[in-house]
Design a protein around this motif. Structure first.
Motif, PDB file in Angstrom:
ATOM      1  N   ARG B  54      40.341  36.564  36.118  1.00 33.93           N
ATOM      2  CA  ARG B  54      40.248  35.408  37.007  1.00 33.93           C
ATOM      3  C   ARG B  54      41.629  34.835  37.319  1.00 33.93           C
ATOM      4  O   ARG B  54      41.781  33.997  38.196  1.00 33.93           O
ATOM      5  N   THR B  56      44.043  35.973  38.942  1.00 33.12           N
ATOM      6  CA  THR B  56      44.511  36.180  40.314  1.00 33.12           C
ATOM      7  C   THR B  56      44.089  35.059  41.268  1.00 33.12           C
ATOM      8  O   THR B  56      44.769  34.810  42.257  1.00 33.12           O
ATOM      9  N   ILE B  64      44.688  40.456  44.439  1.00 32.17           N
ATOM     10  CA  ILE B  64      43.447  41.240  44.601  1.00 32.17           C
ATOM     11  C   ILE B  64      42.644  41.161  43.303  1.00 32.17           C
ATOM     12  O   ILE B  64      43.123  41.538  42.235  1.00 32.17           O
ATOM     13  N   HIS B  65      41.454  40.659  43.424  1.00 34.24           N
ATOM     14  CA  HIS B  65      40.493  40.608  42.317  1.00 34.24           C
ATOM     15  C   HIS B  65      39.534  41.768  42.579  1.00 34.24           C
ATOM     16  O   HIS B  65      38.704  41.701  43.471  1.00 34.24           O
ATOM     17  N   THR B  66      39.698  42.857  41.848  1.00 37.21           N
ATOM     18  CA  THR B  66      39.016  44.109  42.218  1.00 37.21           C
ATOM     19  C   THR B  66      37.695  44.291  41.466  1.00 37.21           C
ATOM     20  O   THR B  66      37.124  43.326  40.966  1.00 37.21           O
ATOM     21  N   THR B  67      37.262  45.539  41.368  1.00 39.08           N
ATOM     22  CA  THR B  67      36.023  45.864  40.653  1.00 39.08           C
ATOM     23  C   THR B  67      36.346  46.096  39.169  1.00 39.08           C
ATOM     24  O   THR B  67      37.491  46.250  38.781  1.00 39.08           O
ATOM     25  N   HIS B  68      35.307  46.143  38.371  1.00 41.37           N
ATOM     26  CA  HIS B  68      35.465  46.188  36.921  1.00 41.37           C
ATOM     27  C   HIS B  68      36.168  47.476  36.466  1.00 41.37           C
ATOM     28  O   HIS B  68      35.661  48.579  36.703  1.00 41.37           O
ATOM     29  N   ARG B  70      38.963  48.714  37.505  1.00 42.74           N
ATOM     30  CA  ARG B  70      39.687  49.481  38.529  1.00 42.74           C
ATOM     31  C   ARG B  70      41.001  48.881  39.001  1.00 42.74           C
ATOM     32  O   ARG B  70      41.579  49.389  39.960  1.00 42.74           O
ATOM     33  N   THR B  73      43.894  51.204  39.811  1.00 39.91           N
ATOM     34  CA  THR B  73      43.774  52.129  40.950  1.00 39.91           C
ATOM     35  C   THR B  73      44.187  51.426  42.243  1.00 39.91           C
ATOM     36  O   THR B  73      44.900  52.000  43.063  1.00 39.91           O
ATOM     37  N   PHE B  74      43.748  50.198  42.421  1.00 38.54           N
ATOM     38  CA  PHE B  74      44.133  49.430  43.614  1.00 38.54           C
ATOM     39  C   PHE B  74      45.641  49.170  43.589  1.00 38.54           C
ATOM     40  O   PHE B  74      46.321  49.273  44.612  1.00 38.54           O
ATOM     41  N   ASN B 102      40.199  55.458  31.650  1.00 41.42           N
ATOM     42  CA  ASN B 102      40.796  56.641  32.268  1.00 41.42           C
ATOM     43  C   ASN B 102      41.961  56.255  33.184  1.00 41.42           C
ATOM     44  O   ASN B 102      42.987  56.932  33.219  1.00 41.42           O
ATOM     45  N   HIS B 103      41.796  55.149  33.903  1.00 44.50           N
ATOM     46  CA  HIS B 103      42.865  54.724  34.818  1.00 44.50           C
ATOM     47  C   HIS B 103      44.089  54.278  34.029  1.00 44.50           C
ATOM     48  O   HIS B 103      45.222  54.498  34.447  1.00 44.50           O
TER      49      HIS B 103
END
Lengths: 377, 274
Positions: B54, B56, B64-68, B70, B73-74, B102-103
């Motif tokens: 939170r 960001t 950018i508040h991305t997906t869980h 990830r 990657t963004f 993994n990321h």
């Protein structure tokens, strides 16, 4: 010979179309039968000042193209069924954040790992509804190599213009077929870039609701600091729980494609004026359908064909109008009737919908369509 | 310094509980940026999902508040498009090492230039206290009611093994040290990660009877051992301890620079042969 004429594979035409449209970032993961797109761009993009990345997985590739697009680079990823499933999470993110990206899915047999090297059209519904929640999406489906090039350019144009992820659906046949094509002169291409803000940063509303329904998009690093989130947000970009603001935002999100539906929805009609029996088709199945139509016309049977170019939003009105004029609509597809179901909905009993399906990895042969149409009479 | 300059004050009050380490880490990030004199327009902060992420929403950068799981990657795509920008990633133990594991290892392996500030609170706080990959053996989570039975990740150790250029650990108590560690991470060309041990009195603390947020922070202070001292201690002596400071700082090729060098070489070869 025109230097822009060559024998070209469908997947390469997609890669060339992306370059012509201004794509300068590609992130992907190797998967049959789409890999040639990544390989071609790995060779080409860096030499054009662009960037290519092979990511650790399909999810990462989808995240990376969204990140690059927010940074101002036109971006694309390419995959096939299993990878397309993995990308769905972030396709939804691109949809709600209105980030322009192009996702190519060269369809192979499914479900699951399925039949990796053989064609299918089994992902047409996943392309529409693969990610969770109601969301806007545009899906285009070419039926030849030159069209794969043109539609890739168009996919970028739509994604930039309407700020929506655009999915380009090929089946393995279109991805791998080689055809003689003459590509257009780059100067003759229409290339559309995202609308930039015209107001100073302090007045910028990144998700503004105005009559165009498509907000201006600042790229990161250009002085317009704003917030991007997958949470439902208001015009400022920050999350909201206010029912009125939620409704306004979601109405615009969905309404923008309705507003431009006439521009987005494209079909190709052949012989539909005098047809007594119709064919609704797309992708490689349209090539079989075209041959079937030719043979039937030669025998004096008036058959017409409506080829779907824009799969989603679905060309319901055009198909309904065609259904009004024919007794039957024959729908050949390499799945168990995913689009036939939509055609039935569009037809609304105006014409009887007849399915021709195959999921064994073999293409649909023209004779099967000929046979089915003869049975209709 | 003027914190307000870097905050989106209209979004306050924040959602974090009293005693949480997130606010302390946030202020350290802002001090590091301020100290380095980086323009706000040139900073991007990317986060995933969870309490840490939170962050960001509260900072006046490109966010950018991305997906869980990830955010890396963004952040990777963004950095590729805008190598000139300072890219920060704020994430948590669940976000970065479970769903995003993994990321994390691949971003570290690639050694792409970005700085990750990972708040490790040993639990999924936002969803109410489920066990995470760093919930200590035997400790309680709502999904580990009889005690966690899975071994934990040593996050910093994982990222060091994966190949990051710079890895540091700190606690929420050592705020001044944290400024310094984050600043060095941003200055480092390559992938850097700062693991911040952040107390979660509401979920982890309450489930495990760890006392108030203040007590949890003081307990961290007591458990902390500076790396220089830790190097002279035995493994047994280091049990239950938190080793803080710069764990790794090495000069290894950065990903985008390597990409550019490979392309330049290929183009030179072409021009040479033509």
């Amino acid at each position: 010979m025109n230097p822009r004429t060559s024998m070209m594979q469908g997947n390469i035409a997609v890669a060339e179309g992306a370059i012509a449209a201004g794509c300068r970032f590609f992130a992907g993961y190797p998967i049959t039968p789409s890999t040639e797109i990544a390989e071609h761009l790995a060779r080409s993009l860096p030499l054009l000042g662009g960037r290519f990345m092979q990511m650790e997985d399909e999810i990462a590739a989808m995240g990376a193209v969204i990140g690059a697009s927010l940074g101002g680079m036109k971006s694309m990823t390419a995959t096939s069924g299993p990878g397309f499933s993995l990308k769905q999470e972030n396709i939804g993110y691109a949809s709600i954040t209105e980030t322009p990206v192009v996702i190519v899915n060269v369809m192979r047999g499914g479900p699951s790992t399925g039949i990796p090297t053989l064609p299918s059209q089994g992902d047409v519904m996943q392309a529409r509804w693969g990610t969770h929640g109601d969301h806007p999406i545009i899906v285009l489906t070419p039926a030849g190599v030159r069209e794969a090039f043109d539609m890739t350019v168009q996919a970028f144009n739509f994604s930039e213009r309407f700020r929506v992820p655009v999915i380009l659906l090929l089946d393995e046949i279109i991805g791998h077929v080689h055809e003689k094509v003459t590509l257009p002169d780059p100067e003759d291409l229409v290339v559309i870039d995202r609308k930039k803000p015209t107001v100073p940063p302090e007045e910028y509303l990144p998700f503004e609701i105005d009559e165009t329904m498509v907000p201006a998009m600042a790229n990161f690093g250009e002085g317009y600091r704003y917030h991007v989130t997958g949470l439902v947000h208001d015009q400022t970009g920050f999350p909201t729980m206010d029912e009125v603001k939620i409704e306004m935002m979601l109405n615009r999100l969905h309404g923008k494609l309705d507003k431009y539906a006439d521009e987005i929805i494209q079909v190709e009609e052949t012989g539909t004026e005098d047809a007594e029996i119709g064919i609704i088709c797309y992708g490689s199945s349209a090539r079989s359908a075209r041959q079937a139509m030719r043979e039937l016309r030669d025998e004096g049977i008036p058959v017409g064909m409506l080829r779907i170019k824009t799969m989603w939003p679905f060309p319901t009105d055009r198909i309904r109008a065609f259904a009004d004029r024919v007794s039957h609509l024959v729908v050949p597809e390499l799945n168990l009737g995913q689009i036939a179901h939509e055609v039935e909905h569009a037809s609304c009993d105006r014409a009887e919908v007849v399915r021709v399906n195959r999921i064994t990895g073999d293409p649909i042969h023209p004779e099967e369509i000929v046979q089915k149409i003869k049975e209709c009479r | 310094m003027d914190y307000q300059k870097y905050l989106r004050n209209e979004n306050f009050p924040h959602i974090w509980c009293s005693g949480c380490g997130a606010g302390i880490a946030l202020k350290a990030i802002l001090r590091a940026i301020d100290d380095l004199g980086i323009e706000q327009d040139d900073v991007a902060m990317v986060s995933g999902i969870g309490c840490s992420s939170r962050t960001t929403g509260y900072v006046d950068f490109n966010t950018i508040h991305t997906t869980h799981g990830r955010p890396l990657t963004f952040a990777t795509g963004l950095k590729m498009a805008r190598p000139d920008m300072t890219v920060l990633v704020v994430t948590g133990d669940g976000d970065a090492t479970a769903i995003g594991g993994n990321h994390l290892i691949h971003a570290a392996r690639r050694n792409i230039d970005m700085t990750v500030i990972l708040y490790n609170n040993n639990i999924y706080g936002m969803t109410g206290g489920q066990a995470s990959p760093t919930t200590p053996l035997g400790d309680i989570g709502t999904t580990a009611p009889f005690g966690a039975v899975e071994n934990t990740f040593d996050i910093s150790g994982l990222v060091i093994a994966a190949g990051a250029a710079y890895v540091a650990r700190c606690t929420a108590f050592h705020a001044k040290l944290l400024d310094d560690l984050i600043r060095k991470g941003i200055e480092k060309k390559g992938f850097s990660l700062i693991e911040v041990m952040a107390p979660c009195p509401t979920a982890y603390g309450k489930l495990n009877k760890k006392g108030s947020g203040a007590k949890m922070i003081l307990d961290q202070k007591d458990a902390a051992v500076r790396i220089a001292k830790a190097e002279k201690m035995t493994a047994e002596e280091l049990e239950e301890k938190i080793v803080i400071g710069v764990l790794v700082d090495r000069d290894i090729p950065e990903y985008i620079q390597s990409c550019d060098a490979a392309v330049a070489q290929a183009m030179n070869a072409r021009n040479g042969s033509a």
